[in-house]
Design a protein around this motif. Structure first.
Motif, mmCIF file in Angstrom:
data_model
loop_
_atom_site.group_PDB
_atom_site.id
_atom_site.type_symbol
_atom_site.label_atom_id
_atom_site.label_comp_id
_atom_site.label_asym_id
_atom_site.label_seq_id
_atom_site.Cartn_x
_atom_site.Cartn_y
_atom_site.Cartn_z
ATOM 1 N N VAL A 36 -22.384 -10.855 35.236
ATOM 2 C CA VAL A 36 -21.283 -10.289 35.762
ATOM 3 C C VAL A 36 -19.865 -10.875 35.359
ATOM 4 C CG1 VAL A 36 -19.982 -10.073 38.072
ATOM 5 C CG2 VAL A 36 -22.181 -9.855 38.025
ATOM 6 N N ASP A 37 -18.855 -9.958 34.917
ATOM 7 C CA ASP A 37 -17.685 -10.231 34.215
ATOM 8 C C ASP A 37 -16.663 -10.739 35.323
ATOM 9 O OD1 ASP A 37 -18.158 -9.575 31.256
ATOM 10 O OD2 ASP A 37 -18.926 -7.820 32.315
ATOM 11 N N LEU A 38 -16.740 -10.463 36.388
ATOM 12 C CA LEU A 38 -15.637 -10.723 37.457
ATOM 13 C C LEU A 38 -16.225 -10.268 38.984
ATOM 14 C CD1 LEU A 38 -12.714 -11.478 38.154
ATOM 15 C CD2 LEU A 38 -12.200 -9.024 37.947
ATOM 16 N N ILE A 39 -16.152 -11.146 39.913
ATOM 17 C CA ILE A 39 -16.151 -10.869 41.286
ATOM 18 C C ILE A 39 -14.759 -10.866 41.731
ATOM 19 C CG2 ILE A 39 -17.120 -11.476 43.381
ATOM 20 C CD1 ILE A 39 -19.362 -12.970 41.896
ATOM 21 N N THR A 81 -13.300 -21.587 30.785
ATOM 22 C CA THR A 81 -12.831 -21.515 29.399
ATOM 23 C C THR A 81 -11.725 -20.219 29.407
ATOM 24 O OG1 THR A 81 -14.695 -20.082 28.799
ATOM 25 C CG2 THR A 81 -14.686 -22.242 27.988
ATOM 26 N N PRO A 82 -10.393 -20.743 29.885
ATOM 27 C CA PRO A 82 -9.350 -19.499 29.675
ATOM 28 C C PRO A 82 -9.422 -18.576 28.395
ATOM 29 C CG PRO A 82 -8.549 -21.867 30.316
ATOM 30 C CD PRO A 82 -9.827 -22.062 29.724
ATOM 31 N N THR A 83 -9.358 -17.368 28.610
ATOM 32 C CA THR A 83 -9.323 -16.537 27.734
ATOM 33 C C THR A 83 -8.162 -15.716 27.659
ATOM 34 O OG1 THR A 83 -10.928 -14.810 28.761
ATOM 35 C CG2 THR A 83 -11.807 -16.617 27.360
ATOM 36 N N THR A 84 -7.295 -15.386 28.836
ATOM 37 C CA THR A 84 -6.206 -14.532 28.562
ATOM 38 C C THR A 84 -5.189 -15.194 29.688
ATOM 39 O OG1 THR A 84 -5.860 -12.245 29.074
ATOM 40 C CG2 THR A 84 -7.190 -13.107 30.654
ATOM 41 N N TRP A 85 -3.881 -14.780 29.754
ATOM 42 C CA TRP A 85 -2.892 -15.192 30.580
ATOM 43 C C TRP A 85 -2.782 -14.347 31.695
ATOM 44 C CZ3 TRP A 85 0.090 -19.603 30.157
ATOM 45 C CH2 TRP A 85 0.070 -20.149 29.046
ATOM 46 N N PHE A 86 -2.665 -14.796 32.828
ATOM 47 C CA PHE A 86 -2.555 -13.928 34.182
ATOM 48 C C PHE A 86 -1.459 -14.505 34.974
ATOM 49 C CE2 PHE A 86 -5.997 -16.758 35.319
ATOM 50 C CZ PHE A 86 -5.786 -16.861 36.619
ATOM 51 N N GLU A 87 -0.726 -13.798 35.760
ATOM 52 C CA GLU A 87 0.104 -14.137 36.705
ATOM 53 C C GLU A 87 -0.513 -14.677 38.139
ATOM 54 O OE1 GLU A 87 3.302 -14.529 36.431
ATOM 55 O OE2 GLU A 87 3.448 -13.066 34.399
ATOM 56 N N CYS A 122 -2.824 -4.518 43.435
ATOM 57 C CA CYS A 122 -3.230 -6.016 43.058
ATOM 58 C C CYS A 122 -4.735 -6.384 42.233
ATOM 59 C CB CYS A 122 -3.363 -6.921 44.390
ATOM 60 S SG CYS A 122 -3.850 -8.741 44.239
ATOM 61 N N ALA A 123 -5.677 -5.493 42.765
ATOM 62 C CA ALA A 123 -6.963 -5.254 42.365
ATOM 63 C C ALA A 123 -6.757 -4.756 40.768
ATOM 64 C CB ALA A 123 -7.729 -4.214 43.058
ATOM 65 N N ARG A 124 -6.152 -3.499 40.666
ATOM 66 C CA ARG A 124 -5.951 -2.899 39.089
ATOM 67 C C ARG A 124 -5.453 -4.049 38.170
ATOM 68 N NH1 ARG A 124 -3.179 1.724 41.387
ATOM 69 N NH2 ARG A 124 -4.487 3.473 41.428
ATOM 70 N N TYR A 125 -4.470 -4.975 38.790
ATOM 71 C CA TYR A 125 -3.856 -5.956 37.645
ATOM 72 C C TYR A 125 -4.878 -7.033 37.253
ATOM 73 C CZ TYR A 125 -1.271 -9.650 35.990
ATOM 74 O OH TYR A 125 -0.755 -10.906 35.276
ATOM 75 N N TYR A 126 -5.663 -7.527 38.226
ATOM 76 C CA TYR A 126 -6.334 -8.608 37.974
ATOM 77 C C TYR A 126 -7.666 -8.116 37.361
ATOM 78 C CZ TYR A 126 -3.450 -11.904 40.222
ATOM 79 O OH TYR A 126 -2.286 -12.653 40.526
ATOM 80 N N ILE A 127 -8.373 -7.093 37.361
ATOM 81 C CA ILE A 127 -9.489 -6.334 36.893
ATOM 82 C C ILE A 127 -8.962 -5.997 35.420
ATOM 83 C CG2 ILE A 127 -11.004 -4.484 36.734
ATOM 84 C CD1 ILE A 127 -10.832 -4.406 39.859
ATOM 85 N N THR A 165 -10.727 -8.716 32.470
ATOM 86 C CA THR A 165 -12.092 -8.029 31.901
ATOM 87 C C THR A 165 -11.624 -6.911 30.902
ATOM 88 O OG1 THR A 165 -12.164 -6.106 33.711
ATOM 89 C CG2 THR A 165 -13.189 -8.393 34.206
ATOM 90 N N SER A 166 -12.603 -6.612 30.289
ATOM 91 C CA SER A 166 -12.413 -5.496 29.228
ATOM 92 C C SER A 166 -13.225 -4.183 29.715
ATOM 93 C CB SER A 166 -13.178 -5.977 27.938
ATOM 94 O OG SER A 166 -12.394 -7.245 27.446
ATOM 95 N N PRO A 167 -12.736 -3.023 29.172
ATOM 96 C CA PRO A 167 -13.439 -1.791 29.301
ATOM 97 C C PRO A 167 -14.852 -1.766 29.145
ATOM 98 C CG PRO A 167 -11.444 -1.298 28.211
ATOM 99 C CD PRO A 167 -11.626 -2.770 28.220
ATOM 100 N N GLY A 168 -15.789 -1.464 30.062
ATOM 101 C CA GLY A 168 -17.078 -1.583 30.311
ATOM 102 C C GLY A 168 -17.786 -2.653 30.886
ATOM 103 N N ALA A 169 -16.736 -3.785 31.199
ATOM 104 C CA ALA A 169 -17.348 -4.846 32.022
ATOM 105 C C ALA A 169 -17.903 -4.580 33.100
ATOM 106 C CB ALA A 169 -16.022 -6.016 32.163
ATOM 107 N N VAL A 170 -18.631 -5.434 33.824
ATOM 108 C CA VAL A 170 -19.374 -5.345 35.261
ATOM 109 C C VAL A 170 -18.422 -6.263 36.201
ATOM 110 C CG1 VAL A 170 -21.333 -5.863 36.667
ATOM 111 C CG2 VAL A 170 -21.566 -5.139 34.343
ATOM 112 N N VAL A 171 -18.009 -5.338 37.225
ATOM 113 C CA VAL A 171 -17.270 -5.970 38.433
ATOM 114 C C VAL A 171 -17.958 -5.969 39.566
ATOM 115 C CG1 VAL A 171 -15.057 -5.991 39.545
ATOM 116 C CG2 VAL A 171 -15.026 -5.578 37.244
#
Length: 355
Positions: A177-180, A269-275, A296-301, A305-311
């Motif tokens: 899983v890429d994100l919960i 391991t941080p890979t991207t910036w987020f607010e 909010c859900a749209r922003y963090y997902i 994550t990248s397209p095709g990722a599993v949430v």
């Protein structure tokens, strides 16, 4: 006009409190009588004003004593078994969460404690057993709802399952899983779920990937302790709530933000910036009473994550996470124990489109 009887009754109740708060049961009974008969109205507008100004007692303290008294009264009134009563207020107070669920459970748990520990029952032991029993109550209620296939018409990138996430999501492969992204229930009786959520996240998340969860403030220390048992703390964010703010009477706080917890399966391991904060789009309660804004859900997902990722969302509710993930081209797997909420989520998803 205040009658002589009312004044006499008030004086008798106050004498109990004034005697040095003789016992918590007597004090609690006196406070309950003052409140129920509104004996305070001669000089005070509210019961809370009376307690604060007359006795220097805050609202939370007063209700603690009254709740503990109600526990003792339940135990005393039981005809099923004669039990020694709690030795102090702390023991009785730890039984209050059960009282709110089922009075019979209070008797059951207290009997078990006395049988196991005798005179060595402590408040900590009461709290521990009550926590386990509350978790069992939640499981029993969830088990009454038999899982079915709720979404035969949904696309293959959407997998929603009706039932307890600990059961219906058990087949998700480890480290897949890429994100919960989720919003567990906030009341105290659901606190045990956070431990299981941490165990689940530590198993299914890919190393370094995030669990992002909304939370209430009231039980935040307990929630964070539960998560940190299995996950790495990353950050504490917030959702800024526009409009009028909810008033938390127990703390005299006007609540203008909702915590957003960021935890990772180690090593992070941080890979991207987020607010770390997001201003909510406003109140959205069209499909669920606890529904969050989709922005909010749209922003963090999208950021995490990248397209095709599993949430994954173990508490899908009205489907906000699922809709956002689908619209962004991610695969979404979710669980929900409430049939009505699941039906609303499915209907909402059937009207959504991928980007």
């Amino acid at each position: 006009m205040t009658t002589i009887v009312t004044l006499r009754t008030l004086a008798e109740c106050e004498s109990v409190i004034e005697r040095g708060l003789a016992t918590f049961v007597e004090v609690g009974q006196a406070l309950m009588e003052i409140r129920e008969r509104r004996l305070y109205r001669e000089q005070y507008e509210t019961f809370e004003d009376y307690c604060r100004e007359r006795w220097g007692l805050g609202q939370s303290r007063v209700y603690q004593m009254m709740d503990a008294t109600r526990v003792v009264e339940v135990l005393k009134s039981s005809t099923m078994v004669e039990l020694p009563l709690p030795a102090n207020e702390r023991q009785a107070r730890e039984l209050v969460p059960l009282l709110r669920q089922d009075e019979a459970k209070v008797i059951e748990v207290w009997r078990e404690l006395r049988e196991q520990y005798g005179e060595e029952v402590t408040a900590a032991r009461v709290k521990n057993l009550v926590s386990k029993r509350l978790e069992r109550i939640v499981r029993e209620r969830q088990a009454q709802q038999k899982p079915t296939d709720p979404a035969p018409t949904l696309p293959p990138t959407v997998d929603l399952r009706l039932g307890d996430f600990r059961e219906v999501l058990a087949d998700i492969p480890d480290s897949s899983v890429d994100l919960i992204f989720t919003d567990p229930p906030y009341p105290a009786e659901y606190l045990p779920l956070w431990k299981d959520l941490a165990v689940f996240a530590a198993r299914v998340l890919k190393p370094g990937r995030l669990l992002v969860a909304y939370s209430g403030q009231y039980h935040l220390p307990t929630i964070m302790t539960s998560l940190e048992a299995r996950l790495d703390y990353v950050w504490l964010g917030a959702v800024i709530l526009p409009g009028s703010h909810n008033q938390v009477q127990q703390r005299y706080v006007r609540n203008g933000v909702k915590p957003l917890l960021f935890y990772a399966r180690p090593p992070y391991t941080p890979t991207t910036w987020f607010e770390d904060c997001y201003t909510s789009d406003g109140v959205e309660k069209t499909t669920h009473e606890w529904q969050q804004s989709i922005g909010c859900a749209r922003y963090y997902i999208e950021r995490l994550t990248s397209p095709g990722a599993v949430v994954v969302d173990p508490f899908i509710g009205g489907g906000t996470t699922a809709v956002a993930a689908r619209e962004l081209g991610r695969t979404i797997i979710g669980a929900e124990i409430d049939r009505q909420a699941m039906a609303a989520a499915i209907a909402r998803l059937q009207g959504s489109k991928t980007t």
